[in-house]
Design an enzyme around this catalytic site. Sequence first.
Site, PDB file in Angstrom:
ATOM      1  N   GLU A 274      10.301 101.887 -87.008  1.00 31.56           N
ATOM      2  CA  GLU A 274      10.166 100.742 -86.091  1.00 31.56           C
ATOM      3  C   GLU A 274       9.224 101.049 -84.938  1.00 31.56           C
ATOM      4  OE1 GLU A 274      14.175 100.315 -84.711  1.00 31.56           O
ATOM      5  OE2 GLU A 274      14.873  99.301 -86.511  1.00 31.56           O
ATOM      6  N   ARG A 313       4.720  97.312 -65.951  1.00 32.87           N
ATOM      7  CA  ARG A 313       5.054  98.728 -66.202  1.00 32.87           C
ATOM      8  C   ARG A 313       4.848  99.627 -64.986  1.00 32.87           C
ATOM      9  NH1 ARG A 313       2.670 101.601 -69.329  1.00 32.87           N
ATOM     10  NH2 ARG A 313       4.447 102.878 -69.972  1.00 32.87           N
ATOM     11  N   TYR A 317       8.462 101.068 -64.080  1.00 36.31           N
ATOM     12  CA  TYR A 317       8.704 102.456 -64.500  1.00 36.31           C
ATOM     13  C   TYR A 317       7.906 103.463 -63.680  1.00 36.31           C
ATOM     14  CZ  TYR A 317       9.854  99.977 -68.906  1.00 36.31           C
ATOM     15  OH  TYR A 317      10.343  99.128 -69.860  1.00 36.31           O
ATOM     16  N   CYS A 345       3.819  88.587 -53.676  1.00 37.48           N
ATOM     17  CA  CYS A 345       4.413  88.928 -52.385  1.00 37.48           C
ATOM     18  C   CYS A 345       5.565  89.906 -52.528  1.00 37.48           C
ATOM     19  CB  CYS A 345       4.871  87.649 -51.695  1.00 37.48           C
ATOM     20  SG  CYS A 345       3.509  86.506 -51.520  1.00 37.48           S
TER      21      CYS A 345
END
Length: 423
Positions: A274, A313, A317, A345
């Site tokens: 996967e 991202r 993270y 903002c």
Amino acid sequence: MPNSFSYRDRLLHCEGLSVAQMASQIGTPFYLYSSQSMQEQFRAYDRAFASIPHVICFSMKANSNLAVVRLFVNEGGGVDIVSGGELFRAVRAGADPRKIVFSGVGKTRAEIADALKSGILMFNVESLPELKTIDRVAQELGLKAPVALRINPDVDPHTHDYTATGKKESKFGIDLDQAMDGYRLARSLHHLEVVGVDVHIGSQITEVEPYEKALLKVKSFVDQLRREGFGIRYFDFGGGLGIPYKDEKPPSPQEFAERVLPILSAMDLTVIFEPGRFLVGNAGILVCKVLYVKDSNAKSHVIVDAAMNDLIRPSLYGAYQEIIPVSLPAEPDRRVTADVVGPVCESGDFLAKDREIPPIQVGDLLAVLGAGAYGFTMSSTYNSRPRVPEVLVRGEEFHLVRRRETFEDLVRGEEIPVFLKGD
Ligand SMILES: *Cc1c(COP(=O)(O)O)cnc(C)c1O
């Protein structure tokens, strides 16, 4: 930079096309994908496991554009889905339902029913209560549901906490010591057919070792299942193979395969993979334009027209994504340090922090690399910013595979109730 992106005459190209030229036609910001790069990644994975029966089920949450899903379907791939919406997209893209696997911890009855009626390959079941629910829904439909249990092998994949899914405290999967009970329960339920075992340990994994550890645990569990008479036909090895964003050196599919194939072949099963990020991550960039350059005493800020709502991202993270100019400057060695930020903002709205980049001028185009996975799919309309278009390149041709959203799109489905309207 992946092969499909390169500078020609100081201008960034995607395959045979100038990025600046596409930007002038499409406007900015936009996502740009190379079909060649996606194809190469798929074929590399496929070749690496050519010696065993296998199906590569593209984990479409990484990039669910219909055209992208179709590209992998055309390559012979299946699809890994995690929601009813993804099932709808997969079918709409032309995926063969017999190559669809359904993962995720919170499948609803409606989603389960839709998947059953579509005739998917199998459900990757994440808890014992879910087994019972699937059995009941299958009974109501007069069908039998093919199931695998997702095993939590308790290995640390050495990745970001948010993308580690196979440690024992994780919400995903069933602990190994409860798994046999799960399989016995599954066997006792008449509308389930136990067909496989599933494991997915995390994302952006850059070493083979955690995969090997998980695989060895699963293998001895599969042996145990077979001794108890379970007819296990599929082993779903999940996804998670990492890609280079900066200086990571993840194993190639070839290197990954060399280490796990001896164990996999001995298991004598059809193996499902996967991959998501691996197939699309470096096949995509986000093209944006510099709106303002703001120099304060403390820091230089480059304000661009793309923001955290378009690509989350870096904010979510703390992920590093390379940013390069679409048109190489005259003095390519000069560098300044700046934060590249968007118009949203929030102080958390940035694409890069303290980044060394060539001196930037208003109107310059920048490309954020590694944006093909978890880019558009994680985007939102926060700050009422319409979602940006997606463009797919093949050779000298490009196609707008998702148009830019309009302001009307933003308010579609909303209504002001009569009691607020006065007279
Ligand atoms: C997200 C996910 C994947 C894909 O992970 P990548 O790191 O993008 O390869 C595969 N399987 C499951 C169950 C997932 O949740």
